[in-house]
Write an enzyme that holds these catalytic residues in place. Structure first.
Site, PDB file in Angstrom:
ATOM      1  CB  SER A  41      57.930  60.641   5.532  1.00  0.00           C
ATOM      2  OG  SER A  41      58.694  59.585   5.004  1.00  0.00           O
ATOM      3  CG  HIS A 163      57.216  60.058  -0.713  1.00  0.00           C
ATOM      4  ND1 HIS A 163      57.853  58.847  -0.550  1.00  0.00           N
ATOM      5  CD2 HIS A 163      57.763  60.902   0.197  1.00  0.00           C
ATOM      6  CE1 HIS A 163      58.750  58.952   0.416  1.00  0.00           C
ATOM      7  NE2 HIS A 163      58.705  60.180   0.896  1.00  0.00           N
ATOM      8  CD  GLU A 172      58.292  54.216   0.455  1.00  0.00           C
ATOM      9  OE1 GLU A 172      58.847  53.103   0.345  1.00  0.00           O
ATOM     10  OE2 GLU A 172      58.839  55.217   0.916  1.00  0.00           O
ATOM     11  CD  GLU A 213      60.603  56.939  -2.141  1.00  0.00           C
ATOM     12  OE1 GLU A 213      60.072  55.808  -2.155  1.00  0.00           O
ATOM     13  OE2 GLU A 213      61.169  57.409  -1.145  1.00  0.00           O
ATOM     14  CD  GLU A 303      60.039  51.371   5.450  1.00  0.00           C
ATOM     15  OE1 GLU A 303      60.245  50.668   4.425  1.00  0.00           O
ATOM     16  OE2 GLU A 303      60.430  52.542   5.529  1.00  0.00           O
ATOM     17  CG  ASP A 330      62.164  54.654   7.700  1.00  0.00           C
ATOM     18  OD1 ASP A 330      63.223  55.148   8.100  1.00  0.00           O
ATOM     19  OD2 ASP A 330      61.498  55.172   6.767  1.00  0.00           O
ATOM     20  CE  LYS A 355      64.589  56.060   4.746  1.00  0.00           C
ATOM     21  NZ  LYS A 355      63.382  56.647   5.368  1.00  0.00           N
ATOM     22  CG  HIS A 383      65.363  55.376  -2.122  1.00  0.00           C
ATOM     23  ND1 HIS A 383      64.614  55.668  -3.227  1.00  0.00           N
ATOM     24  CD2 HIS A 383      64.495  54.791  -1.254  1.00  0.00           C
ATOM     25  CE1 HIS A 383      63.370  55.282  -3.041  1.00  0.00           C
ATOM     26  NE2 HIS A 383      63.279  54.748  -1.862  1.00  0.00           N
ATOM     27  CE  LYS A 406      61.857  52.201   1.524  1.00  0.00           C
ATOM     28  NZ  LYS A 406      60.743  52.654   2.388  1.00  0.00           N
TER      29      LYS A 406
HETATM   30  P1  PGA Z   1      61.769  59.645   3.109  1.00  0.00           P
HETATM   31  O1  PGA Z   1      60.929  58.371   2.679  1.00  0.00           O
HETATM   32  O2  PGA Z   1      63.090  59.573   2.447  1.00  0.00           O
HETATM   33  O3  PGA Z   1      60.915  60.778   2.658  1.00  0.00           O
HETATM   34  O4  PGA Z   1      61.909  59.581   4.623  1.00  0.00           O
HETATM   35  C1  PGA Z   1      61.462  57.098   2.570  1.00  0.00           C
HETATM   36  C2  PGA Z   1      60.894  56.162   3.601  1.00  0.00           C
HETATM   37  O5  PGA Z   1      60.066  56.565   4.456  1.00  0.00           O
HETATM   38  O6  PGA Z   1      61.273  55.007   3.627  1.00  0.00           O
HETATM   39 ZN    ZN Z   2      59.895  54.508   5.495  1.00  0.00          ZN
END
Ligand code: PGA
Ligand code: ZN
Length: 444
Positions: A41, A163, A172, A213, A303, A330, A355, A383, A406
């Protein structure tokens, strides 16, 4: 000074079985390596992940071009050269690429080189035999961090969105064990809750197969798109799992969400709309849903509650509930200091997800973290849904005293590798190790 004497790159596989890039750097008798992760995503503003697009290999997902870019473009520029600092090394990589989003070489070519350099430099500079602690020593201090804080884990025990394929819009559902004095105790609570959730799902006749995940991803509704109340059903399941494991929800253990709402949003003439639980909703309606949830459930963090383009919606969301709950950007910030600056200026969010591969070098990642730190935004090291055995993010979380991490649920070794590394770090730090629990979150 670190002199690079040899560079090796190769195509390896990530936790979804898709190709990714591994790089090894050599100096004297030292060797350091790194593997880059990959998202599903992804935010639109992320640095470019270079894929071959050759349908005859891995359905077009090969990364041989990125490997070649390391071998033919990056290696000749760094081989035989000495570097004093990470920032000097990363500046060279950025200049070599020359585009704002790493479009020429690919972030998946640049980042593993940057990460491997950090490890190599740490090993060379440190007297510590233990390389993770060495990285901690090397990076800590960048913004007054001491490299001794173990992060609170945000454990994604129930997967939806991109996911999973269970029709749940929110990506999530996390448990956050804060009420503990040590990281290892917090992690143990999270793992026990994961196991109690498994038993509860089994009793209800729901599948315990896991998503990307490592969280469970059962279909809790027969509809393609889970309808009204389905998300609250998941929240209730989590509360049940916490209590069954012998912990107190709202005291020892809290909840967190990553809505990844860009994935169920669309731009309309009037703004942005969200396809949620069977109907189309405005930003204001989504905000009302979150307001209701935080009054009913012990939710500590949300988030990407609104989409990456919905800056005005985000501003209002932050005004409405930013004092009560951590609001994490994010897709909104994509670990980019420029996007974060815009957010800080507009009063949007109060936390940033970090990230490395969204921006593509360690130096720029640390810049974003420093900016967050100076503006009172919290930081969560994260991650990607496509991961590997590389546990750089565990070291980074401790090195920067980030406070939160996370890195998935309590299954799949790509996720547990990070938790195991944090256990090693806690042990290596001994009595110096700190764990702030709820103190790592904005006051509520
Ligand atoms: P992604 O998901 O690694 O698929 O982007 C993680 C997140 O959205 O935090
Ligand atoms: Zn995210």
């Amino acid at each position: 000074m670190v002199k690079i004497e040899k560079v090796v790159a190769r195509e390896v596989l990530d936790s979804r079985g898709f190709p990714t890039v591994e790089v090894e750097l050599f100096s004297g008798d030292m060797r350091a390596s790194a593997i880059v992760p990959s998202g599903a995503s992804t935010g639109e503003g992320e640095a470019l992940e270079l894929r071959d697009g050759d349908p005859s290999r891995f359905a077009g997902k090969g990364v041989l071009k990125a490997v070649q870019n390391v071998e033919r473009e990056i290696a000749p520029a760094i081989n035989g050269k000495e570097f004093l600092r990470q920032s000097v090394f990363d500046d060279l990589l950025r200049n070599l690429d020359g585009t704002p989003n790493k479009a020429k070489l690919g972030a998946n070519a640049i980042l593993p080189v940057s990460m491997a350099f950090a490890r190599l430099q740490s090993m060379i500079h440190s007297k510590q035999g233990f390389s993770a602690l060495a990285l901690t020593e090397n990076i800590s201090g960048v913004f007054g961090s001491q490299g001794m804080t173990l992060p609170v884990p945000l454990m994604n025990v129930f997967n939806g969105g991109k996911h999973a394929d269970n029709g749940i819009a929110i990506q999530e559902f996390m448990i956050v064990p804060t009420g503990f004095n040590r990281f290892s105790d917090s992690l143990r609570a999270g793992v026990e809750i994961f196991h109690s959730l498994k038993k509860i799902l089994t009793k209800k006749g729901l599948t315990t197969a896991v998503g990307d995940e490592g969280g469970f991803a059962p279909r809790i509704s027969s509809e393609d798109e889970a309808g009204p109340g389905s998300h609250e059903k998941v929240l209730t399941l989590l509360l049940d799992a916490i209590e069954t494991a012998g912990y107190r929800a709202g005291e020892d253990v809290f909840l967190a969400l990553d809505c990844a709402s860009s994935e169920f949003s669309k731009k309309t003439g009037a703004g942005v709309s969200y396809q949620f639980e069977g109907s189309s909703r405005s930003s204001a309606e989504m905000t009302q849903i979150y307001e209701k949830w935080i009054s009913q459930y012990p939710i500590l963090s949300i988030e990407d509650g609104l989409a990456e383009h919905d800056w005005e919606g985000w501003r209002i969301l932050t005004q409405r509930i930013g004092k009560q709950v951590q609001l994490v950007g994010d897709d909104l910030f994509v670990t980019n200091p420029e996007f974060l600056k815009k957010g800080i200026e507009r009063g949007v969010a109060n936390s940033i997800l970090v990230k490395l591969n969204q921006i593509g070098t360690l130096t720029e990642t640390l810049e974003a973290m420093k900016m967050a730190h100076l503006s009172g935004y919290t930081t969560i090291i994260s991650h990607r849904s496509g991961e590997s055995e590389d546990c750089f993010i565990a070291d980074l979380a401790v090195a920067t005293d980030a406070g939160q991490i996370k890195t998935g649920s309590a299954s799949r070794s790509d996720r547990l590798a990070k938790y195991n590394q944090l256990l090693r770090l806690e042990q290596a730090l001994g009595s110096r190790a700190r764990f702030k629990g709820k103190g790592s979150f904005p006051a509520r």
